[in-house]
Design a protein around this motif. Structure first.
Motif, PDB file in Angstrom:
ATOM      1  N   GLY A 157       0.671  -1.189  -0.145  1.00  0.00           N
ATOM      2  CA  GLY A 157      -0.150   0.076  -0.126  1.00  0.00           C
ATOM      3  C   GLY A 157       1.003   1.387  -0.049  1.00  0.00           C
ATOM      4  O   GLY A 157       0.293   2.322   0.082  1.00  0.00           O
ATOM      5  N   GLU A 158       2.134   1.226  -0.054  1.00  0.00           N
ATOM      6  CA  GLU A 158       2.930   2.419  -0.075  1.00  0.00           C
ATOM      7  C   GLU A 158       2.590   3.178  -1.432  1.00  0.00           C
ATOM      8  O   GLU A 158       2.454   2.760  -2.361  1.00  0.00           O
ATOM      9  CB  GLU A 158       4.539   2.013   0.133  1.00  0.00           C
ATOM     10  N   LEU A 159       2.729   4.334  -1.066  1.00  0.00           N
ATOM     11  CA  LEU A 159       2.852   5.489  -2.364  1.00  0.00           C
ATOM     12  C   LEU A 159       4.230   5.680  -2.651  1.00  0.00           C
ATOM     13  O   LEU A 159       4.623   6.561  -1.745  1.00  0.00           O
ATOM     14  CB  LEU A 159       1.831   6.692  -2.186  1.00  0.00           C
ATOM     15  N   ALA A 160       4.717   5.315  -3.875  1.00  0.00           N
ATOM     16  CA  ALA A 160       6.004   5.842  -3.961  1.00  0.00           C
ATOM     17  C   ALA A 160       6.348   6.082  -5.287  1.00  0.00           C
ATOM     18  O   ALA A 160       5.697   5.484  -6.411  1.00  0.00           O
ATOM     19  CB  ALA A 160       7.122   4.418  -3.946  1.00  0.00           C
ATOM     20  N   VAL A 161       6.908   7.315  -5.805  1.00  0.00           N
ATOM     21  CA  VAL A 161       6.962   7.689  -7.271  1.00  0.00           C
ATOM     22  C   VAL A 161       8.491   7.467  -7.662  1.00  0.00           C
ATOM     23  O   VAL A 161       9.254   8.224  -7.054  1.00  0.00           O
ATOM     24  CB  VAL A 161       6.639   9.040  -7.181  1.00  0.00           C
ATOM     25  N   VAL A 162       8.537   6.551  -8.364  1.00  0.00           N
ATOM     26  CA  VAL A 162      10.220   6.303  -8.796  1.00  0.00           C
ATOM     27  C   VAL A 162      10.222   6.152 -10.452  1.00  0.00           C
ATOM     28  O   VAL A 162       9.115   5.929 -11.037  1.00  0.00           O
ATOM     29  CB  VAL A 162      10.730   4.934  -8.052  1.00  0.00           C
ATOM     30  N   SER A 163      11.309   6.399 -10.740  1.00  0.00           N
ATOM     31  CA  SER A 163      11.601   6.066 -12.544  1.00  0.00           C
ATOM     32  C   SER A 163      11.783   4.477 -12.296  1.00  0.00           C
ATOM     33  O   SER A 163      12.278   3.840 -11.406  1.00  0.00           O
ATOM     34  CB  SER A 163      12.657   6.629 -12.774  1.00  0.00           C
ATOM     35  N   LEU A 307      -0.603  12.746  -3.592  1.00  0.00           N
ATOM     36  CA  LEU A 307      -0.752  13.094  -2.335  1.00  0.00           C
ATOM     37  C   LEU A 307      -2.238  13.726  -2.002  1.00  0.00           C
ATOM     38  O   LEU A 307      -2.711  13.758  -1.075  1.00  0.00           O
ATOM     39  CB  LEU A 307       0.423  14.315  -1.947  1.00  0.00           C
ATOM     40  N   LEU A 308      -2.417  14.867  -3.082  1.00  0.00           N
ATOM     41  CA  LEU A 308      -3.733  15.623  -2.827  1.00  0.00           C
ATOM     42  C   LEU A 308      -5.143  14.607  -2.854  1.00  0.00           C
ATOM     43  O   LEU A 308      -5.895  14.862  -2.134  1.00  0.00           O
ATOM     44  CB  LEU A 308      -3.816  16.674  -3.708  1.00  0.00           C
ATOM     45  N   ALA A 309      -4.957  13.499  -3.622  1.00  0.00           N
ATOM     46  CA  ALA A 309      -6.091  12.528  -3.620  1.00  0.00           C
ATOM     47  C   ALA A 309      -6.365  11.984  -2.222  1.00  0.00           C
ATOM     48  O   ALA A 309      -7.040  11.593  -1.564  1.00  0.00           O
ATOM     49  CB  ALA A 309      -5.642  11.715  -4.842  1.00  0.00           C
ATOM     50  N   GLU A 310      -5.099  11.535  -1.822  1.00  0.00           N
ATOM     51  CA  GLU A 310      -4.816  11.177  -0.349  1.00  0.00           C
ATOM     52  C   GLU A 310      -5.369  11.751   0.658  1.00  0.00           C
ATOM     53  O   GLU A 310      -6.529  11.433   1.512  1.00  0.00           O
ATOM     54  CB  GLU A 310      -3.589  10.530   0.057  1.00  0.00           C
ATOM     55  N   VAL A 316      -5.584   5.799  -3.300  1.00  0.00           N
ATOM     56  CA  VAL A 316      -4.930   6.014  -4.484  1.00  0.00           C
ATOM     57  C   VAL A 316      -4.233   4.628  -4.786  1.00  0.00           C
ATOM     58  O   VAL A 316      -3.571   4.068  -4.225  1.00  0.00           O
ATOM     59  CB  VAL A 316      -3.832   7.133  -4.373  1.00  0.00           C
ATOM     60  N   THR A 317      -4.202   4.286  -6.177  1.00  0.00           N
ATOM     61  CA  THR A 317      -3.326   3.148  -6.485  1.00  0.00           C
ATOM     62  C   THR A 317      -1.834   3.538  -6.672  1.00  0.00           C
ATOM     63  O   THR A 317      -1.740   4.393  -7.365  1.00  0.00           O
ATOM     64  CB  THR A 317      -3.887   2.572  -7.936  1.00  0.00           C
ATOM     65  N   PRO A 318      -0.998   2.814  -6.180  1.00  0.00           N
ATOM     66  CA  PRO A 318       0.421   3.040  -6.245  1.00  0.00           C
ATOM     67  C   PRO A 318       0.872   3.230  -7.698  1.00  0.00           C
ATOM     68  O   PRO A 318       0.393   2.187  -8.446  1.00  0.00           O
ATOM     69  CB  PRO A 318       1.255   1.900  -5.569  1.00  0.00           C
ATOM     70  N   PRO A 319       1.640   4.111  -8.093  1.00  0.00           N
ATOM     71  CA  PRO A 319       1.692   4.324  -9.408  1.00  0.00           C
ATOM     72  C   PRO A 319       2.980   3.599  -9.903  1.00  0.00           C
ATOM     73  O   PRO A 319       3.720   3.038  -9.370  1.00  0.00           O
ATOM     74  CB  PRO A 319       2.236   5.984  -9.497  1.00  0.00           C
ATOM     75  N   ASP A 320       2.883   3.248 -11.236  1.00  0.00           N
ATOM     76  CA  ASP A 320       4.159   2.424 -11.842  1.00  0.00           C
ATOM     77  C   ASP A 320       5.243   3.374 -12.089  1.00  0.00           C
ATOM     78  O   ASP A 320       5.302   4.528 -12.150  1.00  0.00           O
ATOM     79  CB  ASP A 320       3.417   2.033 -13.247  1.00  0.00           C
TER      80      ASP A 320
END
Length: 332
Positions: A157-163, A307-310, A316-320
């Protein structure tokens, strides 16, 4: 000389001829107030030099409109760029950024985040810092959404934005192999970072696919002095690599300085160099660095929207991971 008394909302209310609650509503985003009242209050506030107490309002509304941003270092040119983009994007949404500096150890982050939670921030962005699963759960238990930027935990469930750091490492290896380089080294960042692990994993995959192994490895810890020391150990020898993949551009600049100014080696003739990030200075003629580009603007856009959606209560679905690309310049 005496210090002037601080102007309060009661002073504004008396001057405008309205109630104190009306003053509060005028300075509370989204609150209902007539245009006539709002005009009277703002004119009175301007005349008296009144500014609303944001933290006091947060205690009443439960919303501070402040986002906490924890960064491990700003000497890496990637993060001042990110900080500016994040601040601009959040300000457009009515938020302000409170910046805290921290080392990249999980213990230090726990201390800093504990301080930030005292400010009743509406959300947290942790940029390139370590974060324990327990701390992430603690933030959520406090009702504070957390987004990791350029790091991940692999926690549920973590929200992590990575390349896509693994693909980037593979691109670096493939490119150096395509140039005919066979003695390819790696100067790694901090081994505790997911970005480092993924970049190196992809790099090793690319080498193995070409029938090669890593010729040499040193650790620069994402720090300039350590990267320079790593370059000296790797290249001040007769049996040196003919190419090196450096885990980020900031370290690559230091490596190139050592190669050219201290060891008298030519880049790329003697040693080809590839970095990672594509910070603005990578394109400067003095470096002209071949590198793997992260899309900082796309990363920031997804970070802010998630973040704003949370904060708004959405799931929020964790982004790819975001795609990266090779930028070819003069060093390779």
């Amino acid at each position: 000389m005496t210090t002037p008394r601080k102007v309060t909302s009661l002073d504004v209310a008396k001057r405008a001829g309205v109630s104190r609650s009306a003053v509060s509503r005028v300075f509370t985003p989204g609150a209902s107030v007539s245009d006539r009242t709002a005009t009277k209050v703002r004119e009175a506030a301007n005349a008296l030099g009144y500014r609303p107490n944001v933290l006091a309002r947060a205690m009443l509304t439960g919303k501070s409109k402040i986002i906490g941003l924890v960064v491990a270092y700003l000497d890496n040119h990637f993060y001042p760029t990110v900080l500016e983009l994040l601040s601009e994007a959040l300000e457009r949404e009515g938020y302000h950024v409170l910046v805290f500096m921290a080392a990249h150890t999980a213990h230090d982050i726990e201390d800093v985040v504990g301080q930030i939670l005292d400010y009743q921030v509406d959300g947290l962005v942790l940029a390139s810092v370590a974060l324990s699963s327990d701390l992430a759960n603690r933030c959520r238990a406090s009702g504070v959404p957390v987004v990791l930027f350029n790091r991940k935990l692999e926690a549920e469930g973590e929200l992590a934005v990575v390349s896509d750091n693994r693909s980037g490492g593979r691109m670096a290896a493939d490119h150096l192999v395509s140039l005919g380089r066979t003695r390819i080294g790696h100067i790694a960042g901090w081994d505790g970072a997911s970005t480092q692990r993924d970049r190196e994993a992809g790099f090793v995959e690319g080498l193995h696919a070409a029938g090669l192994g890593m010729f040499a490895r040193e650790v620069g810890d994402f720090r300039l002095p350590r990267a320079k020391a790593a370059a000296r150990r790797m290249f001040d020898t007769s049996d040196r690599p003919d190419a090196v993949f450096v885990a980020n551009d900031y370290m690559a600049f230091g490596v190139m300085d050592v190669l050219r100014a201290e060891l008298g080696l030519r880049v790329p003739e003697d040693v080809a160099v590839v970095g990672f990030d594509d910070v603005p200075s990578a394109a400067w003629p003095a470096y002209d660095l071949t590198t793997i580009r992260q899309d900082a603007e796309a990363m920031v856009t997804i970070t802010v929207s998630s973040l704003l959606a949370e904060i708004g209560g959405s799931n929020v679905t964790p982004p790819d991971p975001l795609p990266v690309r090779l930028v070819r310049r003069g060093t390779a």
